[in-house]
Design an enzyme around this catalytic site. Structure first.
Site, PDB file in Angstrom:
ATOM      1  N   ASP A   1      36.823  36.232  41.287  1.00 21.59           N
ATOM      2  CA  ASP A   1      35.810  37.189  41.744  1.00 21.59           C
ATOM      3  C   ASP A   1      35.934  37.440  43.251  1.00 21.59           C
ATOM      4  O   ASP A   1      37.023  37.674  43.754  1.00 21.59           O
ATOM      5  CB  ASP A   1      34.415  36.707  41.356  1.00 21.59           C
ATOM      6  CG  ASP A   1      34.114  36.933  39.880  1.00 21.59           C
ATOM      7  OD1 ASP A   1      34.906  37.623  39.217  1.00 21.59           O
ATOM      8  OD2 ASP A   1      33.090  36.421  39.384  1.00 21.59           O
TER       9      ASP A   1
ATOM     10  N   CYS B   1      31.877  44.898  37.322  1.00 22.67           N
ATOM     11  CA  CYS B   1      33.121  45.093  36.603  1.00 22.67           C
ATOM     12  C   CYS B   1      33.934  46.179  37.277  1.00 22.67           C
ATOM     13  O   CYS B   1      33.393  47.205  37.719  1.00 22.67           O
ATOM     14  CB  CYS B   1      32.830  45.474  35.147  1.00 22.67           C
ATOM     15  SG  CYS B   1      34.275  46.033  34.237  1.00 22.67           S
TER      16      CYS B   1
ATOM     17  N   ASP C   1      29.265  41.164  33.251  1.00 25.56           N
ATOM     18  CA  ASP C   1      30.205  40.859  34.325  1.00 25.56           C
ATOM     19  C   ASP C   1      29.717  41.458  35.641  1.00 25.56           C
ATOM     20  O   ASP C   1      30.254  42.443  36.144  1.00 25.56           O
ATOM     21  CB  ASP C   1      31.584  41.417  33.964  1.00 25.56           C
ATOM     22  CG  ASP C   1      32.638  41.072  35.007  1.00 25.56           C
ATOM     23  OD1 ASP C   1      32.459  40.085  35.747  1.00 25.56           O
ATOM     24  OD2 ASP C   1      33.651  41.816  35.095  1.00 25.56           O
TER      25      ASP C   1
ATOM     26  N   GLU D   1      38.798  39.499  45.175  1.00 24.96           N
ATOM     27  CA  GLU D   1      38.597  40.930  45.358  1.00 24.96           C
ATOM     28  C   GLU D   1      37.777  41.254  46.592  1.00 24.96           C
ATOM     29  O   GLU D   1      37.151  40.367  47.202  1.00 24.96           O
ATOM     30  CB  GLU D   1      37.943  41.525  44.110  1.00 24.96           C
ATOM     31  CG  GLU D   1      36.590  40.958  43.779  1.00 24.96           C
ATOM     32  CD  GLU D   1      36.233  41.138  42.307  1.00 24.96           C
ATOM     33  OE1 GLU D   1      35.228  41.817  42.031  1.00 24.96           O
ATOM     34  OE2 GLU D   1      36.955  40.600  41.444  1.00 24.96           O
TER      35      GLU D   1
ATOM     36  N   ASN E   1      46.362  46.256  35.687  1.00 21.67           N
ATOM     37  CA  ASN E   1      45.331  45.813  34.750  1.00 21.67           C
ATOM     38  C   ASN E   1      45.237  46.816  33.608  1.00 21.67           C
ATOM     39  O   ASN E   1      44.735  47.924  33.780  1.00 21.67           O
ATOM     40  CB  ASN E   1      43.992  45.711  35.481  1.00 21.67           C
ATOM     41  CG  ASN E   1      42.859  45.272  34.573  1.00 21.67           C
ATOM     42  OD1 ASN E   1      43.082  44.827  33.451  1.00 21.67           O
ATOM     43  ND2 ASN E   1      41.635  45.385  35.055  1.00 21.67           N
TER      44      ASN E   1
ATOM     45  N   HIS F   1      43.124  35.524  41.894  1.00 19.21           N
ATOM     46  CA  HIS F   1      42.956  36.742  42.691  1.00 19.21           C
ATOM     47  C   HIS F   1      41.528  36.820  43.210  1.00 19.21           C
ATOM     48  O   HIS F   1      40.575  36.396  42.562  1.00 19.21           O
ATOM     49  CB  HIS F   1      43.368  38.004  41.937  1.00 19.21           C
ATOM     50  CG  HIS F   1      42.590  38.315  40.692  1.00 19.21           C
ATOM     51  ND1 HIS F   1      41.315  38.814  40.709  1.00 19.21           N
ATOM     52  CD2 HIS F   1      42.933  38.226  39.384  1.00 19.21           C
ATOM     53  CE1 HIS F   1      40.892  39.018  39.475  1.00 19.21           C
ATOM     54  NE2 HIS F   1      41.858  38.649  38.647  1.00 19.21           N
TER      55      HIS F   1
ATOM     56  N   TYR G   1      46.200  34.757  31.289  1.00 26.95           N
ATOM     57  CA  TYR G   1      45.210  35.200  32.274  1.00 26.95           C
ATOM     58  C   TYR G   1      43.831  34.698  31.867  1.00 26.95           C
ATOM     59  O   TYR G   1      43.479  34.703  30.679  1.00 26.95           O
ATOM     60  CB  TYR G   1      45.211  36.728  32.363  1.00 26.95           C
ATOM     61  CG  TYR G   1      44.210  37.290  33.336  1.00 26.95           C
ATOM     62  CD1 TYR G   1      44.323  37.038  34.698  1.00 26.95           C
ATOM     63  CD2 TYR G   1      43.145  38.070  32.896  1.00 26.95           C
ATOM     64  CE1 TYR G   1      43.402  37.549  35.604  1.00 26.95           C
ATOM     65  CE2 TYR G   1      42.224  38.586  33.784  1.00 26.95           C
ATOM     66  CZ  TYR G   1      42.352  38.329  35.137  1.00 26.95           C
ATOM     67  OH  TYR G   1      41.435  38.828  36.029  1.00 26.95           O
TER      68      TYR G   1
ATOM     69  N   ARG H   1      42.956  41.385  45.302  1.00 24.11           N
ATOM     70  CA  ARG H   1      42.541  42.545  44.494  1.00 24.11           C
ATOM     71  C   ARG H   1      41.715  43.477  45.373  1.00 24.11           C
ATOM     72  O   ARG H   1      40.832  43.024  46.118  1.00 24.11           O
ATOM     73  CB  ARG H   1      41.714  42.077  43.299  1.00 24.11           C
ATOM     74  CG  ARG H   1      41.024  43.227  42.574  1.00 24.11           C
ATOM     75  CD  ARG H   1      40.297  42.765  41.343  1.00 24.11           C
ATOM     76  NE  ARG H   1      39.155  43.624  41.060  1.00 24.11           N
ATOM     77  CZ  ARG H   1      38.411  43.573  39.960  1.00 24.11           C
ATOM     78  NH1 ARG H   1      38.694  42.691  39.012  1.00 24.11           N
ATOM     79  NH2 ARG H   1      37.388  44.382  39.794  1.00 24.11           N
TER      80      ARG H   1
ATOM     81  N   GLU I   1      42.984  47.753  41.682  1.00 22.18           N
ATOM     82  CA  GLU I   1      42.180  47.989  40.481  1.00 22.18           C
ATOM     83  C   GLU I   1      41.896  49.472  40.275  1.00 22.18           C
ATOM     84  O   GLU I   1      41.678  50.230  41.231  1.00 22.18           O
ATOM     85  CB  GLU I   1      40.859  47.207  40.586  1.00 22.18           C
ATOM     86  CG  GLU I   1      39.900  47.410  39.428  1.00 22.18           C
ATOM     87  CD  GLU I   1      40.417  46.880  38.096  1.00 22.18           C
ATOM     88  OE1 GLU I   1      41.521  47.299  37.691  1.00 22.18           O
ATOM     89  OE2 GLU I   1      39.714  46.084  37.455  1.00 22.18           O
TER      90      GLU I   1
ATOM     91  N   ASP J   1      40.833  34.563  37.537  1.00 21.95           N
ATOM     92  CA  ASP J   1      39.954  35.473  38.263  1.00 21.95           C
ATOM     93  C   ASP J   1      38.979  34.642  39.100  1.00 21.95           C
ATOM     94  O   ASP J   1      38.220  33.836  38.567  1.00 21.95           O
ATOM     95  CB  ASP J   1      39.207  36.319  37.238  1.00 21.95           C
ATOM     96  CG  ASP J   1      38.303  37.373  37.837  1.00 21.95           C
ATOM     97  OD1 ASP J   1      38.114  37.386  39.063  1.00 21.95           O
ATOM     98  OD2 ASP J   1      37.766  38.187  37.060  1.00 21.95           O
TER      99      ASP J   1
END
Length: 301
Positions: A91, A126, A62, A118, A213, A116, A48, A161, A191, A89
């Site tokens: 974002d 984060c 983040d 989100e 996660n 992914h 990952y 996500r 998440e 990731d």
């Protein structure tokens, strides 16, 4: 040697097959190339690439400060080194719908097996911090539909996500998951779920593969692979674990150096030179080099 011998297209097909296998896959997060090689060497299913880790590596929090170029470059650096699939990731997609389409193709070119995206408001936070905000359902589903339309390799996994659990609760999460599935998501990343019962509820709400996660110091508990398998989770990521372990060891070593003026007491905890060389395949490079430049001077030269 320099690059993985497994083509990106094959890694993507392998990833899709693994997600459908009924097994629970484990993808630890790599913080650089050699940690990715270590993950593969230890027999994990994949690697990952975390936005939080990439941010930290750049000395940034983040909160959406990393760019598409920085994230796709890090993903490429890691994907080229390993034979296993890499999940990255992306974002919130690094912009609006056309920007998101470019994001998908940049990550395809980077050689990863999937990404992914989100549903947070941009700039994001984060996933385990308070104060998050999510976009409306239309915007969230547009992101996924745009991503699915932009990909050129049909095996490239588009994972959706959702961070809505911490904002609006579990019922809204289940509704959002159904909408993301309808929009064309290949897998779901819910998440900050708060219990195994919530994972079971997500499992009942979708037929798609589910990601869990397992991040330390977050809102949820750290469940075992078996516990997550029993509630129907298909993939578990440990995004920041190796970075945290490495930074903890680095702090202890620096404290020892500061206190004692030497690192002698820490040497036993360090990775040896020979083990590092083994991971980096020094022998393979040497064999390659010797096979090309293997010559001897004649006596008169």
């Amino acid at each position: 040697m320099l690059y993985s011998a497994v083509p990106a297209q094959q890694k993507r097909a392998d990833f899709r097959a693994a997600l459908a296998s009924g097994k629970t896959l484990q993808f630890p997060g790599a913080f650089n190339g050699v940690s990715a090689k270590l993950i593969q060497d230890k027999g994990f299913d994949g690697v990952y690439v975390s936005g939080a880790v990439t941010s930290a590596d750049l000395g940034l929090p983040d909160i959406g400060l990393t760019t598409l170029s920085e994230m796709s470059l890090r993903a490429k650096q890691i994907a080229r080194l390993v034979d296993v699939p890499v999940l990255a990731d992306a974002d919130t997609g690094f912009g609006e719908m056309l920007n998101l389409a470019r994001t998908i193709q940049e990550f395809e070119d980077a050689g990863v097996a999937g990404i992914h995206i989100e549903d947070q408001v941009n700039p994001k936070r984060c996933g385990h911090l308070d104060g998050k905000a999510v976009v409306d359902e239309h915007t969230a589903t547009q992101r996924i539909a745009s991503a699915a339309r932009a990909r050129r390799d049909s095996n490239f996994v588009i994972m959706a996500r959702t961070d809505i659990r911490a904002v609006e609760g579990l019922p809204a999460t289940l509704d959002r998951i159904r909408a993301l599935e309808d929009a064309g998501a290949d897998a779901i990343f819910p998440e900050a779920l708060m219990s195994l019962d919530e994972f079971e509820a997500v499992r009942a709400a979708t037929s798609l593969p589910i990601l869990a996660n397992m991040t330390e110091f977050g809102k949820g508990q750290l469940y075992t692979k078996q516990q997550l398998h029993d509630v129907g989770v298909n993939l578990v990521i440990y995004p920041v674990s190796l970075l945290r372990a490495a930074m903890g060891a680095a702090e202890r070593a620096l404290d020892s150096l500061r206190s004692h003026g030497t690192l002698e007491s820490e040497v036993g905890n360090m990775q040896t030179r020979s083990r590092l060389y083994e991971l980096l395949d020094y022998e393979g490079y040497n064999d390659f080099d010797s096979s090309i430049f293997n010559f001897k001077l004649s006596p008169d030269q």
